[in-house]
Design an enzyme around this catalytic site. Structure first.
Site, PDB file in Angstrom:
ATOM      1  N   GLU A 192      -1.065  -1.911   8.743  1.00 40.36           N
ATOM      2  CA  GLU A 192      -0.288  -1.289   7.681  1.00 40.36           C
ATOM      3  C   GLU A 192      -0.387   0.232   7.701  1.00 40.36           C
ATOM      4  OE1 GLU A 192       1.850  -2.913   6.054  1.00 40.36           O
ATOM      5  OE2 GLU A 192       1.159  -4.836   6.853  1.00 40.36           O
ATOM      6  N   GLU A 193      -1.484   0.763   8.193  1.00 44.13           N
ATOM      7  CA  GLU A 193      -1.646   2.218   8.226  1.00 44.13           C
ATOM      8  C   GLU A 193      -0.817   2.873   9.330  1.00 44.13           C
ATOM      9  OE1 GLU A 193      -2.998   4.483   6.433  1.00 44.13           O
ATOM     10  OE2 GLU A 193      -4.228   3.399   5.007  1.00 44.13           O
TER      11      GLU A 193
END
Length: 658
Positions: free
Chosen positions: A532-533
């Site tokens: 997700e980062e």
């Protein structure tokens, strides 16, 4: 009676005929394994820039092989690299004349037409027209329209007379191209040539050109073109372009003027874009939202009201959402408001009315974006009431209908009565594979995949999962994952967890490094966080300066490195996957330890800061983890927590052997 000499001659002819036929058949038919080897060797020579030998080897692929049309196309590219235009054209023509139904045929004709523009424009025109007639919706047909305009322009460019009818025809070609491909590779050239026609241009056409210039980042040129467009349907583009030019006063004046007078001339999507642009520069959001709502025509008012509710203080939100739903009951935003009213009743422990509102939502917005949330909380209400069959039905319903959703994960936790958010399950890493199991080995796409002819596969397939697989094979993990993620969103119902396409959406990347440096952190959760980062892009850099796989801020990275003696020598070290994972896991461990080992809190702190989490825990009234997450005041952090744990759930779902 036939003499022996004649018999010998006839026999020789027959034997010779069979021998010649045998030779022809031998040249036509070769074992497919042999053809695969020849094709593979030809690809290697092409990669090594030995185009002459590559051309020769591709010519040895038999005509009965399914690989032959692709070998012919490669021959044309070899000839192009060698500067042999005649051979290049010969192969194109052979391909589209003999293999008319092959998916390379259209491309071959298009490339042949391009090569003939200067030396044989009449033949080029014929090919472009054939492409448009045979495949009018293809990218090749769109580009062919542009070239038809260029061919006409070339024909009359140096003539003393340039008939208006011809100019109109050229204009039509360029207009069609820009309408269908505003960001096409020829779009800017189309504008330059169109403007050079020296004829009156319609206001709508100026808008069309301005849109292309805006999409290419040529904001000054877009500004000049917009000055000649009709403000009634160009105001939204003008707002966005003015923002790009940092002319914020124009953004505000145009948005208010457009909302007051011209909402009916643009789409709701465009209205939302204008409002969002206006609000992005607002220093008085509550005042400006109220003002925009007051001056707006009916179209778009529901969206403005939803913004008002989202920015209203928590104690007043329920009243705002109630009015939004009552005024716009069938709107998407009305549905969102009803879901918020549902959770407000849950939060206030009014479970009777919450259940009524929740069921009302599911009846009216069965496939709404909030449906998984509503189903999950209806399950929790039923569980509080000890209605076993009902709550199990809700939880199982979420998992069945929305298997990859965050609320499927929370439903699983609730069904199993688990106390921890991390499930302590060990995944079994599996490699990314060709995304379809039940594919025949004789399928040409599979053959090309085996041969690692990725460039060819990109040309002939429209399957987004195969494209994702190609990017993965090339090492472009981030692009691969994003393409697969977007493709999976369109697949309804979702496939079984064992479907190979899931591995592209949730790939196991950098798992050895993550496991090595995870320490007491859950490795699967850390992989979900990285997904997700940075989407597994080791060179990712955010607008605020966060770097690398775990998106570490430079100040944080320096502090961790100094504290633990990791020896960071420059910020570029953060782009090294192993080093970034090492620092990121150490930082996460610090957060987790400071927050009593609670992963939900640590994930929230990773995004919103540890101080914010501490304040939220003091200000929010909650009974359990789910109530806390739903009430995180900062929307970005709330959504971030849900996204990370959604990824975490899917890694477990796909890679744990159940």
């Amino acid at each position: 009676m036939i003499d022996n000499k004649f018999k010998i001659i006839v026999g020789s002819v027959i034997v010779g005929s069979f021998f010649v036929a045998g030779l022809i058949f031998a040249n036509l038919y070769q074992p497919e394994d042999k053809m695969m080897q020849i094709y593979s060797n030809a690809l290697k020579d092409f990669s090594n820039k030995d185009f002459q030998n590559s051309y020769y080897l591709f010519s040895k692929v038999g005509y009965l092989s399914k690989l032959k049309p692709y070998a012919i196309y490669h021959q044309s590219q070899c000839a192009k690299e060698l500067g042999d235009k005649a051979s290049e054209l010969k192969q194109y023509k052979f391909l589209f004349n003999i293999y008319k139904k092959n998916n390379l045929s259209l491309r071959a004709k298009y490339l042949a037409a391009q090569r003939l523009i200067e030396e044989d424009p009449k033949q080029a025109k014929k090919y472009f027209e054939q492409i448009i007639n045979s495949a009018p919706n293809s990218d090749y047909a769109i580009a062919s329209e542009y070239y038809l305009g260029i061919l006409l322009l070339n024909k009359y460019r140096n003539e003393q007379t340039f008939p208006l009818s011809v100019k109109n025809e050229i204009e039509m070609a360029f207009r069609h191209y820009l309408e269908k491909a505003p960001q096409g590779r020829h779009a800017l050239n189309a504008i330059v040539n169109w403007l050079a026609l020296d004829k009156e241009i319609l206001k709508d056409d100026y808008l069309l050109m301005a849109n292309t210039c805006y999409l290419f980042g040529d904001y000054e040129h877009a500004k000049d073109l917009l000055a000649n467009a009709d403000l009634s349907n160009s105001w939204v583009l003008d707002v966005k372009n003015s923002y790009a030019l940092k002319n914020y006063s124009r953004v505000k004046s145009l948005t208010t003027h457009g909302l007051q007078n011209f909402s009916d001339y643009v789409s709701e999507k465009e209205i939302r874009a204008a409002i969002d642009t206006y609000m992005s520069i607002s220093n008085y959001k509550k005042h400006d939202i109220d003002y925009l709502y007051e001056i707006s025509q009916p179209k778009g008012k529901d969206y403005i009201w939803s913004l008002k509710c989202d920015s209203t203080q928590a104690q007043y939100q329920a009243g705002c959402y109630k009015q939004l739903y009552l005024n716009y009951p069938n709107s998407v935003y009305g549905g969102h408001a009803l879901a918020q009213l549902f959770f407000d009743k849950v939060k206030s422990r009014d479970y009777i009315n919450a259940e009524k509102i929740g069921k009302d939502y599911l009846n009216k917005f069965e496939d709404g974006s909030s449906a998984p949330m509503v189903m999950f909380w209806l399950g929790k209400i039923a569980e509080r009431n000890n209605e076993y069959e009902e709550y199990m039905e809700y939880y199982k319903g979420v998992i069945s209908k929305y298997p990859d959703n965050y609320y499927a994960y929370r439903s699983y936790v609730a069904m199993k009565h688990l106390q921890k958010t991390v499930l302590n399950a060990t995944i079994i890493p599996q490699p990314v594979e060709y995304p379809y199991k039940n594919v025949s080995k004789s399928d040409v796409v599979f053959k090309l995949a085996e041969l690692q002819d990725y460039g060819m596969l990109e040309l002939i397939t429209d399957d987004e999962f195969i494209k994702s697989w190609i990017y993965y094979q090339k090492g472009d993990y981030s692009h691969s994952m994003l393409v697969a993620r977007d493709a999976m969103e369109k697949v309804l119902p979702r496939p079984e967890r064992t479907d190979l396409r899931w591995r592209l959406v949730y790939p196991i990347d950098y798992y050895d490094e993550i496991t090595q440096y995870a320490g007491n952190n859950d490795p699967t959760l850390m992989m979900a966080l990285i997904r997700e980062e940075s989407y597994f892009n080791p060179n990712a850099q955010s607008g605020v300066g966060a770097r690398g796989l775990m998106q570490l801020m430079p100040a944080t990275a320096k502090e961790i490195s100094s504290q633990y003696g990791f020896g960071m020598t420059s910020l570029d070290d953060l782009f090294k996957p192993e080093f970034n994972i090492k620092l990121g896991n150490t930082y996460y461990s610090q957060l987790r330890n400071a927050l009593n080992g609670l992963d939900i809190s640590a994930i929230a702190a990773y995004n919103g800061g540890i101080g914010s989490v501490g304040r939220w825990k003091q200000s929010v009234i909650y009974n359990d983890t789910d109530e806390f997450i739903e009430q995180i005041p900062y929307a970005e952090t709330k959504n971030y927590v849900k996204k990370v744990f959604r990824s975490y759930w899917n890694y477990l779902r796909i890679y744990v052997d159940k």
